[in-house]
Design a protein around this motif. Structure first.
Motif, short mmCIF file in Angstrom:
data_model
loop_
_atom_site.label_atom_id
_atom_site.label_comp_id
_atom_site.label_asym_id
_atom_site.label_seq_id
_atom_site.Cartn_x
_atom_site.Cartn_y
_atom_site.Cartn_z
N GLY A 102 1.10 -1.28 -0.15
CA GLY A 102 0.58 -0.22 0.06
C GLY A 102 0.46 1.20 -0.21
O GLY A 102 1.51 1.19 0.71
N GLN A 103 -0.05 2.28 -0.59
CA GLN A 103 1.12 3.99 -0.54
C GLN A 103 0.41 4.62 1.21
O GLN A 103 -0.73 4.00 0.83
CB GLN A 103 0.63 4.75 -2.21
N ALA A 104 1.32 5.79 1.12
CA ALA A 104 1.16 6.60 2.69
C ALA A 104 0.53 7.77 2.12
O ALA A 104 0.73 8.83 1.61
CB ALA A 104 2.35 6.12 3.14
N ASP A 105 -1.60 7.35 1.42
CA ASP A 105 -1.88 8.61 0.98
C ASP A 105 -2.33 9.90 1.95
O ASP A 105 -2.53 10.90 1.42
CB ASP A 105 -2.85 7.86 0.05
N PHE A 106 -1.74 9.10 3.49
CA PHE A 106 -1.97 10.71 4.25
C PHE A 106 -1.58 10.24 5.30
O PHE A 106 -1.09 9.26 5.62
CB PHE A 106 -3.61 10.08 5.09
N LEU A 107 -0.70 11.91 5.34
CA LEU A 107 0.27 11.90 5.84
C LEU A 107 -0.07 13.11 7.13
O LEU A 107 -0.03 14.24 6.44
CB LEU A 107 1.42 12.07 5.44
N PHE A 108 0.33 13.01 8.18
CA PHE A 108 -0.55 14.07 9.33
C PHE A 108 1.02 14.31 10.44
O PHE A 108 0.52 12.99 11.39
CB PHE A 108 -2.13 13.76 9.38
N LEU A 109 1.62 15.00 10.66
CA LEU A 109 2.00 15.12 11.72
C LEU A 109 1.71 16.04 12.64
O LEU A 109 1.70 17.07 12.71
CB LEU A 109 4.00 15.79 11.66
N ILE A 110 1.99 15.49 13.94
CA ILE A 110 1.45 16.14 15.28
C ILE A 110 2.51 16.28 15.66
O ILE A 110 3.05 15.18 16.81
CB ILE A 110 0.06 15.31 16.05
N ALA A 111 2.91 17.30 16.34
CA ALA A 111 3.91 18.05 17.16
C ALA A 111 3.62 18.25 18.18
O ALA A 111 2.96 19.39 18.09
CB ALA A 111 4.72 19.03 16.69
N ILE A 112 3.23 17.77 20.22
CA ILE A 112 3.58 18.04 21.17
C ILE A 112 4.72 19.61 21.99
O ILE A 112 5.14 18.25 21.73
CB ILE A 112 2.83 16.57 21.78
#
Length: 341
Positions: A102-112
């Motif tokens: 599969g492909q990483a179609d959604f990439l969302f980085l969260i920085a706390i």
């Protein structure tokens, strides 16, 4: 056995937006307060080659960056970074055989940011041109290739390896910043998430009636079942057909879902665990359930600025596929603002 998927770029790329919400349920609502409880950092810094020196701007010891005539140092003591990955596979598909990753179609980085009590978020375009690690059909490392970052997930003999390759690519793109954990969700998790929340309500800015007669432009609709997947995944047959437009819909979905999430958690102290369990069958993660649930209610008061995206330009590559090229100056400015001091 791994298989080379660098040319496998699907026209209808599945954006498993549910990856965002599984953590916003446990993270936007406040999950990550410290690196020490996530466990060991990913082994990305020992892989293939050091990522401490990206285009000559970073050193390999304390992570530093040269920008604007000064030296910036990574704020490691205050920050915890979590990557949410949506993959274009279905629950029924074999995701760990190495024959189809599969492909990483959604990439969302969260920085706390624990010091300033801020949750910063960055959404990456799946078509962002970036370095990824490439492996041959027998798992042999063949080198680094610059291509769409979504393809980073296609190389791996296990789901864990798929995720770690994606983490490596995102970290490298963002100047080598450490990514402390990941959560990946498949496409079937979109409907599971939406329905677990009781249905996310959105106003349709585009017409989806060819896919569902209820989904007409201008309608305000509480999404049910497959409608959620249509809203966040559809691209080629909706609007201008671009991933940029789809990313905006994802953002709309996230905002509405977050409101529902906070409401559910205020009503039920056990809701975070209930939601996690509803999504567990669609999830691959290196963060522990119990720790996430225990922290889910601890930093709901953190500030959450608007989600950022990388500035840059789209173009069609020589192979006919869409490419997004991040603006280097804007990327440097974003890194220093969020991750360095």
């Amino acid at each position: 056995m791994r298989q080379n998927h660098r040319h496998r770029r699907k026209r209808l790329s599945g954006t498993a937006i549910a990856a965002v919400l599984v953590c916003m349920a446990l993270l936007y609502a406040g999950v990550l307060l410290g690196v020490q409880t996530i466990g060991n950092r990913l082994e990305q810094r020992d892989a293939v080659e050091s990522i401490g020196s990206l285009e000559g701007r970073f050193t390999s010891e304390a992570l530093t960056m040269q920008y604007g005539g000064r030296t910036w140092t990574y704020r490691g003591r205050e920050l915890t970074n979590l990557l949410l990955i949506g993959v274009d596979w279905e629950e029924s598909e074999n995701t760990v055989s190495g024959r189809y990753a599969g492909q990483a179609d959604f990439l969302f980085l969260i920085a706390i940011d624990r010091e300033n009590k801020i949750v910063s978020t960055l959404q990456l375009d799946r078509d962002t041109m970036a370095d990824i690690r490439v492996y041959g059909p027998f798992g042999d490392y063949t080198g680094i290739q610059k291509t769409q970052i979504c393809l980073s997930h296609a190389y791996g003999a296990t789901a864990k390896e798929n995720c770690e390759n994606t983490v490596w690519a995102v970290s490298r793109l963002l100047g080598g910043i450490p990514i402390d954990g990941y959560i990946t969700l498949d496409m079937s998790g979109i409907t599971a998430l939406n329905d677990a929340l009781g249905g996310v309500t959105v106003t349709l800015e585009e017409d989806f009636s060819a896919l569902d007669p209820e989904m007409t432009k201008g309608a305000t609709l509480t999404l049910r079942g497959m409608q959620a997947k249509i809203f966040v995944r559809s691209r080629m047959d909706v609007g201008d057909g671009t991933n940029a437009s789809r990313m905006q819909r994802q953002h709309t979905f996230i905002q509405s879902a977050e409101e529902l999430l906070v409401q559910r958690m205020n009503e039920d102290m056990n809701y975070a665990g209930t939601l996690y369990d509803a999504l567990a069958g669609h999830m691959t993660a290196n963060v522990e359930r119990g720790w996430l649930i225990n922290r889910a209610y601890e930093c709901r008061e953190y500030q959450r600025p608007d989600t950022k995206t990388l500035a840059g330009s789209h173009s069609i590559g020589t192979d006919g596929f869409m490419e997004f090229h991040a603006d280097a100056e804007a990327l440097n400015a974003l890194l220093t603002e969020t991750f360095f001091e």
